[in-house]
Motif scaffolding. Structure first.
Motif, short mmCIF file in Angstrom:
data_model
loop_
_atom_site.label_atom_id
_atom_site.label_comp_id
_atom_site.label_asym_id
_atom_site.label_seq_id
_atom_site.Cartn_x
_atom_site.Cartn_y
_atom_site.Cartn_z
N UNK A 30 -85.62 -73.35 22.36
CA UNK A 30 -84.89 -74.18 23.31
C UNK A 30 -84.88 -75.61 22.80
N UNK A 31 -83.97 -76.43 23.40
CA UNK A 31 -83.88 -77.84 22.99
C UNK A 31 -85.21 -78.54 23.21
N UNK A 32 -85.88 -78.20 24.33
CA UNK A 32 -87.18 -78.83 24.62
C UNK A 32 -88.21 -78.46 23.57
N UNK A 33 -88.23 -77.18 23.15
CA UNK A 33 -89.19 -76.74 22.15
C UNK A 33 -88.92 -77.43 20.81
N UNK A 34 -87.63 -77.65 20.50
CA UNK A 34 -87.28 -78.28 19.25
C UNK A 34 -87.74 -79.73 19.22
N UNK A 35 -87.73 -80.39 20.38
CA UNK A 35 -88.16 -81.79 20.45
C UNK A 35 -89.67 -81.92 20.47
N UNK A 36 -90.35 -80.91 20.97
CA UNK A 36 -91.80 -80.97 21.11
C UNK A 36 -92.46 -81.26 19.77
N UNK A 37 -93.39 -82.19 19.80
CA UNK A 37 -94.10 -82.57 18.58
C UNK A 37 -93.50 -83.77 17.88
N UNK A 38 -92.39 -84.28 18.40
CA UNK A 38 -91.76 -85.44 17.79
C UNK A 38 -92.48 -86.72 18.20
N UNK A 39 -92.62 -87.65 17.25
CA UNK A 39 -93.12 -88.98 17.57
C UNK A 39 -91.97 -89.76 18.18
N UNK A 80 -94.53 -85.04 29.42
CA UNK A 80 -95.92 -84.95 28.98
C UNK A 80 -96.01 -85.45 27.53
N UNK A 81 -96.93 -86.39 27.30
CA UNK A 81 -97.10 -87.01 25.99
C UNK A 81 -98.52 -86.84 25.48
N UNK A 82 -98.65 -86.86 24.17
CA UNK A 82 -99.96 -87.06 23.56
C UNK A 82 -99.99 -88.50 23.07
N UNK A 83 -100.99 -89.23 23.51
CA UNK A 83 -101.14 -90.63 23.12
C UNK A 83 -102.27 -90.72 22.10
N UNK A 129 -99.62 -94.31 19.29
CA UNK A 129 -98.43 -93.55 18.87
C UNK A 129 -98.19 -92.51 19.95
N UNK A 130 -96.93 -92.34 20.37
CA UNK A 130 -96.58 -91.40 21.43
C UNK A 130 -95.89 -90.16 20.85
N UNK A 131 -96.45 -89.00 21.15
CA UNK A 131 -95.85 -87.73 20.71
C UNK A 131 -95.40 -86.94 21.93
N UNK A 132 -94.16 -86.47 21.91
CA UNK A 132 -93.62 -85.67 23.00
C UNK A 132 -94.19 -84.25 22.95
N UNK A 133 -94.80 -83.83 24.06
CA UNK A 133 -95.31 -82.46 24.18
C UNK A 133 -94.40 -81.60 25.05
#
Length: 221
Positions: A30-39, A80-83, A129-133
């Protein structure tokens, strides 16, 4: 096995092999899965705690400084982010439920608990640094990841596109925009685009003089 029998066996086997490969090959993401893990950003983080504990956040929740939440100017609520604290290598996962920070050069405001997790209580700020989860109420795009707020005047909201269009046709300069919130499609009637809430409020005051009601809204909310 004769050559003839081998050929028959081989051609019968091909469809089975193709079916197996198609079932365990590349899976559509999905589009969301493809974006997941992006800084999606980096800069200075700050934190907020006791002075705001128990007050309402921008999305209507009650702020709990002991929860893993954060404020961002424009990211959709429930993103939801990883900081990552790039100064010490520690990380924390947070959910966006508030707006801020409103001090120059700061990109995110962490809850006290989240700030403790990455050891930035004492310093008050840290380079992060912000990573999209996981995406939240809306998709993450170039506009809402930028931290550059935009404002408009919302005049109405409908579940029917035709009703929204009919209302917009009555007000020159207005427009209809479709938004999806929690899998629900809504058609909102907006008027104007502004870089700050004061400009939007001035436009709303003029509309009120014509008997048109509405309210100032941050586009990203």
């Amino acid at each position: 096995m004769s050559v003839k029998h081998f050929r028959i066996y081989f051609f019968l086997l091909i469809p089975i092999l193709l079916l197996t490969l198609s079932s365990c090959g590349a899976v559509k993401r999905t589009a969301s899965e493809q974006k997941s893990g992006q800084i999606i950003g980096s800069g200075i983080a700050s934190w907020y705690g006791p002075n705001f504990h128990g007050k309402l956040t921008a999305n209507g929740e009650t702020y709990n400084m002991n929860a893993y939440t954060a404020a961002h100017k424009t990211l959709p609520f429930n993103t939801v982010l990883r900081v990552d604290n790039v100064e010490n290598g520690k990380s924390v996962t947070v959910r966006i439920n508030d707006r801020g920070p409103y001090i120059a050069n700061r990109i995110i405001d962490l809850s006290r608990r989240a700030a403790e997790q990455i050891d930035m209580i004492g310093t008050g700020t840290a380079s992060v640094r912000l990573m999209l989860l996981r995406e939240g109420d809306r998709p993450v795009d170039i506009q809402n990841v930028s931290s550059e707020e935009s404002f408009t005047v919302q005049l109405a909201a409908f579940e029917s596109e035709s009703e929204a269009a009919a209302r917009s046709n009555q007000i020159e300069g207005s427009r209809v925009e479709q938004v999806t919130i929690n899998d629900r499609t809504i058609f909102r009637v907006y008027y104007g685009s502004y870089s700050n809430p004061e400009e939007a409020q001035s436009a709303l005051n003029k509309l009120k003089q014509e008997g048109i009601e509405g309210f100032v809204k941050q586009v990203e909310n």
